[in-house]
Design a protein around this motif. Sequence first.
Motif, PDB file in Angstrom:
ATOM      1  N   ALA A  27      83.734  88.437 -12.009  1.00  0.00           N
ATOM      2  CA  ALA A  27      83.868  89.741 -11.353  1.00  0.00           C
ATOM      3  C   ALA A  27      82.528  90.454 -11.258  1.00  0.00           C
ATOM      4  CB  ALA A  27      84.868  90.606 -12.122  1.00  0.00           C
ATOM      5  N   THR A  28      81.646  90.206 -12.223  1.00  0.00           N
ATOM      6  CA  THR A  28      80.332  90.855 -12.169  1.00  0.00           C
ATOM      7  C   THR A  28      79.392  90.117 -11.205  1.00  0.00           C
ATOM      8  OG1 THR A  28      80.651  91.376 -14.500  1.00  0.00           O
ATOM      9  CG2 THR A  28      78.464  91.768 -13.594  1.00  0.00           C
ATOM     10  N   LEU A  63      77.650  98.514 -11.878  1.00  0.00           N
ATOM     11  CA  LEU A  63      78.920  99.073 -11.403  1.00  0.00           C
ATOM     12  C   LEU A  63      80.032  98.024 -11.450  1.00  0.00           C
ATOM     13  CD1 LEU A  63      78.096 101.385  -8.367  1.00  0.00           C
ATOM     14  CD2 LEU A  63      79.176 102.015 -10.534  1.00  0.00           C
ATOM     15  N   ARG A  64      79.682  96.800 -11.082  1.00  0.00           N
ATOM     16  CA  ARG A  64      80.694  95.726 -11.099  1.00  0.00           C
ATOM     17  C   ARG A  64      81.151  95.420 -12.519  1.00  0.00           C
ATOM     18  NH1 ARG A  64      78.259  90.912  -7.632  1.00  0.00           N
ATOM     19  NH2 ARG A  64      77.759  91.956  -5.678  1.00  0.00           N
ATOM     20  N   LEU A  65      80.201  95.380 -13.436  1.00  0.00           N
ATOM     21  CA  LEU A  65      80.558  95.103 -14.826  1.00  0.00           C
ATOM     22  C   LEU A  65      81.473  96.206 -15.358  1.00  0.00           C
ATOM     23  CD1 LEU A  65      80.250  93.389 -17.371  1.00  0.00           C
ATOM     24  CD2 LEU A  65      78.202  94.695 -17.942  1.00  0.00           C
ATOM     25  N   LEU A  66      81.120  97.456 -15.048  1.00  0.00           N
ATOM     26  CA  LEU A  66      81.958  98.571 -15.505  1.00  0.00           C
ATOM     27  C   LEU A  66      83.350  98.479 -14.886  1.00  0.00           C
ATOM     28  CD1 LEU A  66      79.381 101.507 -15.434  1.00  0.00           C
ATOM     29  CD2 LEU A  66      80.297 100.331 -17.422  1.00  0.00           C
ATOM     30  N   LEU A  69      85.247  95.850 -16.834  1.00  0.00           N
ATOM     31  CA  LEU A  69      85.637  96.327 -18.168  1.00  0.00           C
ATOM     32  C   LEU A  69      86.749  97.366 -18.069  1.00  0.00           C
ATOM     33  CD1 LEU A  69      82.179  96.575 -19.951  1.00  0.00           C
ATOM     34  CD2 LEU A  69      83.933  94.805 -20.175  1.00  0.00           C
ATOM     35  N   CYS A  70      86.674  98.177 -17.035  1.00  0.00           N
ATOM     36  CA  CYS A  70      87.706  99.195 -16.814  1.00  0.00           C
ATOM     37  C   CYS A  70      89.046  98.510 -16.543  1.00  0.00           C
ATOM     38  CB  CYS A  70      87.294 100.073 -15.637  1.00  0.00           C
ATOM     39  SG  CYS A  70      88.352 101.476 -15.395  1.00  0.00           S
ATOM     40  N   ALA A  71      89.034  97.496 -15.676  1.00  0.00           N
ATOM     41  CA  ALA A  71      90.273  96.779 -15.357  1.00  0.00           C
ATOM     42  C   ALA A  71      90.863  96.133 -16.608  1.00  0.00           C
ATOM     43  CB  ALA A  71      89.999  95.719 -14.291  1.00  0.00           C
ATOM     44  N   VAL A  72      89.999  95.543 -17.428  1.00  0.00           N
ATOM     45  CA  VAL A  72      90.482  94.910 -18.663  1.00  0.00           C
ATOM     46  C   VAL A  72      91.140  95.938 -19.568  1.00  0.00           C
ATOM     47  CG1 VAL A  72      89.762  93.739 -20.783  1.00  0.00           C
ATOM     48  CG2 VAL A  72      88.790  93.048 -18.598  1.00  0.00           C
ATOM     49  N   GLY A 215      95.458 104.468  -7.766  1.00  0.00           N
ATOM     50  CA  GLY A 215      94.650 103.862  -8.821  1.00  0.00           C
ATOM     51  C   GLY A 215      93.458 103.114  -8.280  1.00  0.00           C
ATOM     52  N   THR A 216      92.335 103.245  -8.949  1.00  0.00           N
ATOM     53  CA  THR A 216      91.143 102.524  -8.544  1.00  0.00           C
ATOM     54  C   THR A 216      90.235 102.298  -9.750  1.00  0.00           C
ATOM     55  OG1 THR A 216      89.169 102.587  -7.190  1.00  0.00           O
ATOM     56  CG2 THR A 216      90.045 104.708  -7.893  1.00  0.00           C
ATOM     57  N   PHE A 217      89.517 101.169  -9.731  1.00  0.00           N
ATOM     58  CA  PHE A 217      88.528 100.920 -10.779  1.00  0.00           C
ATOM     59  C   PHE A 217      87.114 101.059 -10.249  1.00  0.00           C
ATOM     60  CE2 PHE A 217      91.992  97.729 -11.581  1.00  0.00           C
ATOM     61  CZ  PHE A 217      92.648  98.507 -12.498  1.00  0.00           C
ATOM     62  N   ASP A 218      86.998 101.433  -8.960  1.00  0.00           N
ATOM     63  CA  ASP A 218      85.666 101.446  -8.347  1.00  0.00           C
ATOM     64  C   ASP A 218      84.844 102.612  -8.853  1.00  0.00           C
ATOM     65  OD1 ASP A 218      86.313  99.234  -7.045  1.00  0.00           O
ATOM     66  OD2 ASP A 218      86.775 100.195  -5.122  1.00  0.00           O
TER      67      ASP A 218
END
Lengths: 385, 283
Positions: A27-28, A63-66, A69-72, A215-218
């Motif tokens: 994902a990152t 941003l992608r890593l965050l 981690l947010c999704a997890v 909902g969003t993780f972006d």
Amino acid sequence: MMMPPRHRAIWLGAVLLFLLPLLVLVATGYSETGRYGMLSAARVMLAELGLTAPSAEHDILKLRLLRALCAVGVGGSLALAGAMTQGLFRNPLAEPGLLGVGSGAMLGAVVAIALLGGYGPDMWTRPQAGDGLAAAAWTRVVALGLVPLLAFVGALAATFTIYRLATRQGRISVAGLLLTGLAINALLGALMAALQVLLLPDWQASRAIIAWGFGTFDDRSLFHIVVVWSGALVALAAMPLVALELDLLAGGEDDAATLGADPARVKTVVLACVALATAASVSVSGQIAFVGLLVPHVTRLLVGPHHRRLLPVAFLAGATLLLLVVVFQHGLCPVLAEWVAAGSPRLAVACRRVTSMQPGALTSLLGAPFFLYLLLRQGRRVLGG
Amino acid sequence: MRTAPNGTSNESGAAALVARDVRLTYPNGVRALDGASISVAPGEFLAIIGPNGSGKSSFLRVLAGLQPADSGQVLLEGDAVSALEARERARRVALVPQTLDVLPGYSVEDFVLMGRYSHLSGWRLYTRHDYEVARECLKRVDAAEFSTRGMNEMSGGERQRALVARALAQEARTVLLDEPTSALDLSHQLLVYRLIHEMHRGAGRTIVVVTHDLNLASQFAQRLALMQRGRMVSEGAPADVLRREVLEKVYGSELAYGMFERTIAGGSRPWVLPWARPETSDT
């Protein structure tokens, strides 16, 4: 699949534990904004720790890593909270939303968005022109924190209200909790609808509300991650305190009490964990539908009802599911779009659209039919509880 | 067998269970208990009988510590039951419910192991000893062969065996049973009472059973206590309680009386049946 559930739980847990970090790396490294390889996550972390110089694509990768981690954190929290709720209510159709967490958080978020006049990364990443530096920093903090804060407060306030109203003479009945929850959820929904209608002329705010609702993780910041993971860690830490007791509740509260469990304590701990974990998730990422209902349910079918296996595996499964959604949207769909671009430009456009879809909408889209399928396949077992 | 590590209450000759002048009124105004008292000696088999609504089940819930009384005293091995910590209480008294709906997915062995909860140490992991106790108790009630089957796939009789096995695994010296036969056919009623007999004679438990069934109580119990309107109206050996003068006041006069010649508890015991006596033609 004729493995005993105990072994299945160990296998499933091990596979998910292996899969999770792998998916974080994918994902990152890969998304519609460029492919930078499996080691991108490591590069971001090294740079963040000041051990290496940040690369040119550092900000994007961070941003992608965050986001991953947010999704997890959100997936794990929601699934764990769902599993705990279903155990406490002795009902596989129960979910944290019954406790008013979702609607309370939503109302809090809508109020905050109304006060801010919108909600998005442009409000906390770029300093506003003309402001003094200190003032700009302050506005950024408010812009960043107000929505999660009010959502969190709203979630806990709603849960606490329902809890208080359902408590009679120091005892809390599950039926009372369900009915009170229904009433309070309806009231909060109505308040929210009224607010949304009032805000309709404000395009910016309305757009933010709708986005938040699905909902969003972006564009999450480190602050969001800390909030989500605090809630998740509290619930994870409480697992050993309630897992066996939730098993004892399988025969009802009085029966658990005669065996030496303290149902009142179990209820308090479980409700507090569910409220905290769910509120933390929902306040950061908005409503992600069906994870809290579906993941524990499917996990139970695979590993059995014993909460010592069910709770940790549900956490891992929820985390993996939402991470898969992220990888599907941002990793797979852009690749698909390229593949089909030559043959069918329209399909390519559709694939790219999925990339910018709200993950909450996607989980509903996939979750609802799957749930229906489960209900039909073993209706008696699900509905008979 | 391991016993609760609490020496304070084990004065010799102390009653296993004492209730003094227990009163209980439910929030809806129903007065369930109105000065109920009982004293059960260690190793005794007592049956509490009485008509519907006499307060039997409420009394049992108070004795088990599930329902706090408004006033009065319940002493379990010398200590107030309401003051005992939940796990300590569970090590002293077990309750066998009438029936139990257990969520799907738990096997009979899982269920019996739950009886070990009050004996688990800090990490609350089942030890080899717990598994051994569970297996032994399953054997005792002839349930060893279906120990891996699901609890909610059991027939009525099998489920009763599992319930009794769990109560045995709890290793509490006192076992309370709430209407254990009310939903069962004749052969299963007998089976359940044989299991209770085994708990009493074989495993040496103090037994208090609440029941509608005067005849099974008469055959198996050492002592009967008859309840009416929330208090005891008669207490003593079955032959002293199941008498016309006593029962007519409580149940009305439409009863027939007789005697079991020999019983499992020893000696002859009275039986009572409802009898719709026809009007005699010559009066």
